[in-house]
Design an enzyme around this catalytic site. Structure first.
Site, mmCIF file in Angstrom:
data_model
loop_
_atom_site.group_PDB
_atom_site.id
_atom_site.type_symbol
_atom_site.label_atom_id
_atom_site.label_comp_id
_atom_site.label_asym_id
_atom_site.label_seq_id
_atom_site.Cartn_x
_atom_site.Cartn_y
_atom_site.Cartn_z
ATOM 1 N N HIS A 1 0.845 -1.193 0.000
ATOM 2 C CA HIS A 1 0.000 0.000 0.000
ATOM 3 C C HIS A 1 0.882 1.245 0.000
ATOM 4 O O HIS A 1 1.922 1.261 0.629
ATOM 5 C CB HIS A 1 -0.902 0.008 1.248
ATOM 6 C CG HIS A 1 -2.093 0.878 1.078
ATOM 7 N ND1 HIS A 1 -2.056 2.226 1.330
ATOM 8 C CD2 HIS A 1 -3.349 0.601 0.650
ATOM 9 C CE1 HIS A 1 -3.250 2.736 1.074
ATOM 10 N NE2 HIS A 1 -4.045 1.782 0.658
ATOM 11 N N ASP B 1 -7.962 -5.343 -0.391
ATOM 12 C CA ASP B 1 -8.403 -6.227 -1.468
ATOM 13 C C ASP B 1 -8.050 -7.686 -1.233
ATOM 14 O O ASP B 1 -8.641 -8.574 -1.847
ATOM 15 C CB ASP B 1 -7.782 -5.778 -2.803
ATOM 16 C CG ASP B 1 -8.295 -4.424 -3.201
ATOM 17 O OD1 ASP B 1 -9.519 -4.247 -3.204
ATOM 18 O OD2 ASP B 1 -7.478 -3.535 -3.489
HETATM 19 C C1 LIG Z 1 -0.530 -0.584 -3.849
HETATM 20 C C2 LIG Z 1 0.731 -0.307 -4.664
HETATM 21 C C3 LIG Z 1 0.299 0.151 -6.051
HETATM 22 C C4 LIG Z 1 1.527 0.789 -3.971
HETATM 23 O O1 LIG Z 1 2.471 1.195 -4.878
HETATM 24 P P1 LIG Z 1 3.701 2.184 -4.580
HETATM 25 O O2 LIG Z 1 3.548 2.889 -3.300
HETATM 26 O O3 LIG Z 1 3.838 3.008 -5.808
HETATM 27 O O4 LIG Z 1 4.877 1.181 -4.421
HETATM 28 P P2 LIG Z 1 5.740 0.553 -5.586
HETATM 29 O O5 LIG Z 1 4.852 -0.088 -6.599
HETATM 30 O O6 LIG Z 1 6.680 1.615 -6.074
HETATM 31 O O7 LIG Z 1 6.521 -0.562 -4.807
HETATM 32 C C5 LIG Z 1 7.620 -0.323 -3.945
HETATM 33 C C6 LIG Z 1 8.454 -1.596 -3.861
HETATM 34 O O8 LIG Z 1 7.676 -2.628 -3.240
HETATM 35 C C7 LIG Z 1 7.456 -3.688 -4.170
HETATM 36 N N1 LIG Z 1 6.054 -4.063 -4.103
HETATM 37 C C8 LIG Z 1 5.018 -3.273 -3.753
HETATM 38 N N2 LIG Z 1 3.879 -3.958 -3.800
HETATM 39 C C9 LIG Z 1 4.215 -5.194 -4.191
HETATM 40 C C10 LIG Z 1 3.455 -6.333 -4.413
HETATM 41 N N3 LIG Z 1 2.133 -6.338 -4.259
HETATM 42 N N4 LIG Z 1 4.092 -7.453 -4.808
HETATM 43 C C11 LIG Z 1 5.425 -7.473 -4.970
HETATM 44 N N5 LIG Z 1 6.203 -6.402 -4.760
HETATM 45 C C12 LIG Z 1 5.602 -5.278 -4.377
HETATM 46 C C13 LIG Z 1 7.756 -3.091 -5.547
HETATM 47 O O9 LIG Z 1 8.117 -4.063 -6.471
HETATM 48 C C14 LIG Z 1 8.855 -2.155 -5.204
HETATM 49 O O10 LIG Z 1 10.020 -2.885 -4.995
HETATM 50 P P3 LIG Z 1 11.457 -2.350 -5.522
HETATM 51 O O11 LIG Z 1 11.645 -1.074 -4.753
HETATM 52 O O12 LIG Z 1 12.380 -3.452 -5.183
HETATM 53 O O13 LIG Z 1 11.264 -2.111 -6.990
HETATM 54 C C15 LIG Z 1 1.591 -1.583 -4.755
HETATM 55 O O14 LIG Z 1 1.901 -2.049 -3.459
HETATM 56 C C16 LIG Z 1 0.922 -2.669 -5.581
HETATM 57 O O15 LIG Z 1 1.036 -2.654 -6.812
HETATM 58 N N6 LIG Z 1 0.207 -3.629 -4.912
HETATM 59 C C17 LIG Z 1 -0.498 -4.651 -5.648
HETATM 60 C C18 LIG Z 1 -1.823 -4.104 -6.183
HETATM 61 C C19 LIG Z 1 -2.814 -3.887 -5.058
HETATM 62 O O16 LIG Z 1 -3.042 -4.727 -4.217
HETATM 63 N N7 LIG Z 1 -3.466 -2.720 -5.107
HETATM 64 C C20 LIG Z 1 -4.510 -2.372 -4.175
HETATM 65 C C21 LIG Z 1 -4.084 -1.298 -3.254
HETATM 66 S S1 LIG Z 1 -5.291 -1.022 -1.995
#
Ligand SMILES: CC(C)(COP(=O)(O)OP(=O)(O)OC[C@H]1O[C@@H](n2cnc3c(N)ncnc32)[C@H](O)[C@@H]1OP(=O)(O)O)[C@@H](O)C(=O)NCCC(=O)NCCS
Length: 376
Positions: free
Chosen positions: A262, A313
């Site tokens: 998140h 979720d």
């Molecule tokens: C929610 C979300 C979009 C937040 O994104 P964000 O704050 O932009 O964080 P990032 O996508 O930049 O991720 C940061 C790091 O954590 C990792 N990470 C974050 N969520 C992850 C996940 N669900 N699975 C695997 N790795 C994850 C990323 O790969 C990244 O790693 P790195 O720094 O080694 O590249 C992200 O956690 C995600 O895509 N989750 C899955 C989708 C989801 O469940 N969304 C609903 C949110 S309520």
């Protein structure tokens, strides 16, 4: 003003508005609706009470709640033109496409669409809260070739939706589970879809455009679309003994695990334990414990390997699955519940509006000269 040299990618850390509607305390894992911790509200109030809370800043008394329920029930009927459009959608269209288009169509049929008085805006907000579930259920029935049913004014929001989807009134436990899911999904600070709704209304567009925007934003797998992704992932993994290898492979290939992580919560999402409890109870009743067992193992692995927690979720997917809800209605249900929050934010934005217009840091070339087209 000079353009910032380094933009905050994804607007990370940027405070985009002041709000009295909800607060997400990411460092301590708290979610507050208008002063009430979500743990205080969950199980004690219904979704309709939360709608009143988000729209008026206080919980309703009996009279106010009865009035709200009557108003919502009275607003449910869809214009025949919108029903016709819904029936014309391709049967294999994803429901999020269908409801996004249906909400836009509702704006065409509402002669008060561009009435910007606050009374009219409030009416449109409640109408959308009442009508989005109907549009969703009608699309679902019509794609199955089943007849659509008239809404039942004696039923609350959660029960009426389940009734229109299933064709029969839900048992009390199914209704209360769905109602709690609605409560937990109703609002969540400046999340992406709420932000997009506020951006749209801040141009003094209209309520329907703002909520259409929000639905389009919620649909993505990094936002509300993740709940569908979770069940697809669980089905792909198939069984508990395959979880460790599947997760290791996904992480090695930099694949995102849906329902995990998140932007704001650095500790457990406070909605997750409520949903996990419901998922545990429902899975046990269904005699299909493998989904919750697989989920728990994935959550454990992601916490130890990546220090990432489950989000809203993650367990809601198992809850909806256990309730017998088709996978592609998971995100629409999120949209149905979140319409209360989106509309509250739209009304709040309108009450003290300023165009939302950030800047960008231009990093492209400069000073180019036009080469005549024949020479390019
Ligand atoms: C929610 C979300 C979009 C937040 O994104 P964000 O704050 O932009 O964080 P990032 O996508 O930049 O991720 C940061 C790091 O954590 C990792 N990470 C974050 N969520 C992850 C996940 N669900 N699975 C695997 N790795 C994850 C990323 O790969 C990244 O790693 P790195 O720094 O080694 O590249 C992200 O956690 C995600 O895509 N989750 C899955 C989708 C989801 O469940 N969304 C609903 C949110 S309520």
């Amino acid at each position: 003003m000079t353009t910032p040299a380094t933009p905050a990618k994804g607007l990370d850390g940027i405070i985009a508005a002041s709000t009295r509607i909800s607060d997400v305390k990411g460092d301590i894992g708290e979610l507050i609706y208008c002063g009430y911790n979500i743990n205080e509200l969950a199980g004690k109030v219904t979704y309709e009470e939360v709608v009143h809370l988000l729209h008026h800043g206080h919980l309703p008394n009996h009279k106010q709640l009865a009035e709200l329920k009557t108003t919502l029930a009275g607003f449910r009927e869809l214009p025949q033109g919108v029903i016709n459009i819904i029936k014309e959608f391709p049967k294999n269209a994803p429901p999020m496409h269908a409801i996004r288009t249906a909400v836009s169509a509702l704006g065409c049929f509402d002669t008060t669409c561009d009435d910007d008085s606050m009374d009219a805006q409030r009416r449109k907000a409640l109408r959308l809260i009442a009508q989005i579930p109907i549009a969703t259920a009608y699309f679902h029935r019509s794609r199955q070739g089943k007849s659509i049913l008239p809404p039942d004014p004696s039923l609350g929001e959660a029960a009426n939706f389940l009734y229109l989807v299933d064709g029969e009134k839900p048992p009390a436990e199914k209704e209360s589970t769905m109602d709690l899911c609605y409560v937990l999904h109703a609002d969540h600070g400046m999340n992406a879809s709420t932000f997009s709704a506020r951006v749209t209304i801040a141009t003094l567009s209209d309520m329907y455009s703002a909520i259409t925007t929000a639905i389009g934003t919620l649909k993505g797998p990094l936002h509300g679309g993740a709940n569908e992704g979770v069940i697809k992932m669980l089905q792909e993994i198939g069984s508990l003994e395959h979880v460790d290898a599947w997760v290791a492979d996904a992480l090695a290939n930099k694949k995102k695990i849906m329902g995990i992580g998140h932007r704001i919560y650095k500790v457990l999402d406070p909605r997750a334990p409520h949903l996990k409890r419901m998922a545990q109870v429902l899975s046990a009743k269904l005699g299909e414990p493998k989904w919750i067992q697989m989920s728990e193992r994935i959550a454990e692995l992601m916490l130890t390997k990546k220090n990432l927690h489950a989000n809203v979720d993650f367990y809601s997917a198992t809850v909806y699955y256990s309730l017998g809800i088709p996978t592609d209605l998971f995100t629409p249900i999120f949209a149905i519940a979140r319409t209360s929050g989106w509309t509250a934010h739209v009304l709040e934005q309108l009450a003290d509006n300023r165009l939302i217009r950030p800047q960008s840091a231009y990093i492209g070339p400069v000073g180019l000269k036009v080469t005549p087209i024949e020479q390019r």
